[in-house]
Design an enzyme around this catalytic site. Sequence first.
Site, PDB file in Angstrom:
ATOM      1  N   HIS A  65      50.327  31.794  -3.614  1.00 53.25           N
ATOM      2  CA  HIS A  65      50.168  33.222  -3.286  1.00 53.25           C
ATOM      3  C   HIS A  65      51.452  34.013  -3.543  1.00 53.25           C
ATOM      4  O   HIS A  65      51.762  34.961  -2.818  1.00 53.25           O
ATOM      5  CB  HIS A  65      49.721  33.405  -1.830  1.00 53.25           C
ATOM      6  CG  HIS A  65      48.399  32.791  -1.515  1.00 53.25           C
ATOM      7  ND1 HIS A  65      47.197  33.425  -1.754  1.00 53.25           N
ATOM      8  CD2 HIS A  65      48.072  31.577  -1.003  1.00 53.25           C
ATOM      9  CE1 HIS A  65      46.200  32.637  -1.397  1.00 53.25           C
ATOM     10  NE2 HIS A  65      46.697  31.510  -0.944  1.00 53.25           N
ATOM     11  N   ASN A 138      40.696  33.926   1.630  1.00 55.98           N
ATOM     12  CA  ASN A 138      40.586  34.124   0.185  1.00 55.98           C
ATOM     13  C   ASN A 138      39.386  35.009  -0.123  1.00 55.98           C
ATOM     14  O   ASN A 138      38.642  35.402   0.778  1.00 55.98           O
ATOM     15  CB  ASN A 138      40.430  32.780  -0.534  1.00 55.98           C
ATOM     16  CG  ASN A 138      41.711  31.959  -0.536  1.00 55.98           C
ATOM     17  OD1 ASN A 138      42.805  32.500  -0.464  1.00 55.98           O
ATOM     18  ND2 ASN A 138      41.575  30.650  -0.623  1.00 55.98           N
ATOM     19  N   TYR A 348      51.697  26.701   7.233  1.00 56.39           N
ATOM     20  CA  TYR A 348      52.061  28.090   6.955  1.00 56.39           C
ATOM     21  C   TYR A 348      53.320  28.509   7.706  1.00 56.39           C
ATOM     22  O   TYR A 348      54.210  29.133   7.138  1.00 56.39           O
ATOM     23  CB  TYR A 348      50.894  29.022   7.300  1.00 56.39           C
ATOM     24  CG  TYR A 348      49.860  29.112   6.208  1.00 56.39           C
ATOM     25  CD1 TYR A 348      49.164  27.973   5.790  1.00 56.39           C
ATOM     26  CD2 TYR A 348      49.567  30.314   5.587  1.00 56.39           C
ATOM     27  CE1 TYR A 348      48.212  28.050   4.789  1.00 56.39           C
ATOM     28  CE2 TYR A 348      48.611  30.398   4.585  1.00 56.39           C
ATOM     29  CZ  TYR A 348      47.935  29.260   4.195  1.00 56.39           C
ATOM     30  OH  TYR A 348      46.998  29.348   3.196  1.00 56.39           O
TER      31      TYR A 348
END
Length: 492
Positions: A65, A138, A348
């Site tokens: 990303h 997404n 993350y």
Amino acid sequence: MDPYKYRPSSSFNAPMWSTNSGAPVWNNDNSLTVGSRGPILLEDYHLVEKIADFDRERIPERVVHARGATAKGFFEVTHDVSHLTCADFLRAPGVQTPVIVRFSTVIHERGSPETLRDPRGFAIKFYTREGNWDLVGNNFPVFFIRDGMKFPDMVHALKPNPKTHIQENWRILDFFSHHPESLHMFTFLFDDIGVPADYRHMDGSGVNTYTLVNRAGKAHYVKFHWKPTCGVKSLLEEEAVTVGGTNHSHATKDLTDSIAAGNYPEWTFYIQTIDPDYEERFDFDPLDVTKTWPEDVVPLQPVGRLVLNRNIDNFFSENEQLAFCPGIIVPGVYYSDDKLLQTRIFSYSDTQRHRLGPNYLLLPANAPKCSHHNNHYDGLMNFMHRDEEVDYFPSRFDPAKHAPRYPIPSRTLNGRREKMVIEKENNFKQPGERYRSMDPARQERFINRWIDALSDPRLTHEIKAIWLSYWSQADKSLGQKLASRLSSKPSM
């Protein structure tokens, strides 16, 4: 404490040039030298500071990303869902919550064209009264793999060859030939919607299964969906070449220009819910991220709307420093035992600490807008000004106390420690159904994309045979068409 109050930019408004430490700079054009042609002196502190600052402007690129565009706006509740969740920001119709949204491509580098066939990221940070909620998803409702153990391998396979730095189909198809659960994702990626026309005309999905919990403690599995009010638009191959050849940042420009012109992008927010007590009724595992929940069985329920009405003020601070993590939730929203989600909760936040530092949540774009309090002190680049004398808990000198308890799922779990796949894999039914839902022309384009991918000269006969077997199990006619086209295609 207000994280904005003590930010360095609060006094960054002097009319004259200065160094980072505030000293006046009377010449920002010439270096300090011995005579007009002499060597530069190391004592030119302003020059050294300026060059050293420039040398460190770039931070580590997101491992996925990396290429993204950001905008701000609000989320408004339009339908009552208080029977499903005790989340404060969903408490009643009409409630608005400020948000920041980042759209992105997934695999390719920062600065790559926005017309490449690639999933798109759709991440929203809700600044609620009970803290931030990050819904990190997404544009497709499913994913390639169902277990986070394979995530690094998957990204490596999709990324360029480490020897040549070229993305190659043989590497991708070799890896996923070991993972038939990826078929469903490929029915989206190799479909016409594999290249969105722009970010405004694109669906969004939370992808993973989460849990909603109401005030009574009743839990429901939930899937989150975003549907653009202006419809979904995509680019076919020729269109993508034309658009990408004209402007490799076309989607970012479209988003920015639309908001600036007052043509605000809007999405309707839907949920699907399943009572965990009845999850065995399905022929798939509701926690399997490679599956969709059939809308005729689990209907979409409208919840609210997302409107983006403000462009960002600074790309670096509100895009590059913007950080999301599925682990950041609020009361009323909880995780599920979705194996990929469980991995993402750690991954993350860990990558943000590597990319931005341990205090990345103090950065203005990531900090909550509600009041908050804890004993997380110091660390690299901690710019929060704190004057407390008590940095421990509990204390009779500090009035801070525990927050009121809120409900979380209370299911009892039992089982043996083991590493194994889920029982209901059912890898081929939904990919076949999705292929058959396409009209003939769309099916033909899907087949052509697969013929192109399977024609990579480095793909072995064994790998091709595996893929033909997979697609035949999904849809017999699809497998036959692929086999026929490949056998008639001249070898390189």
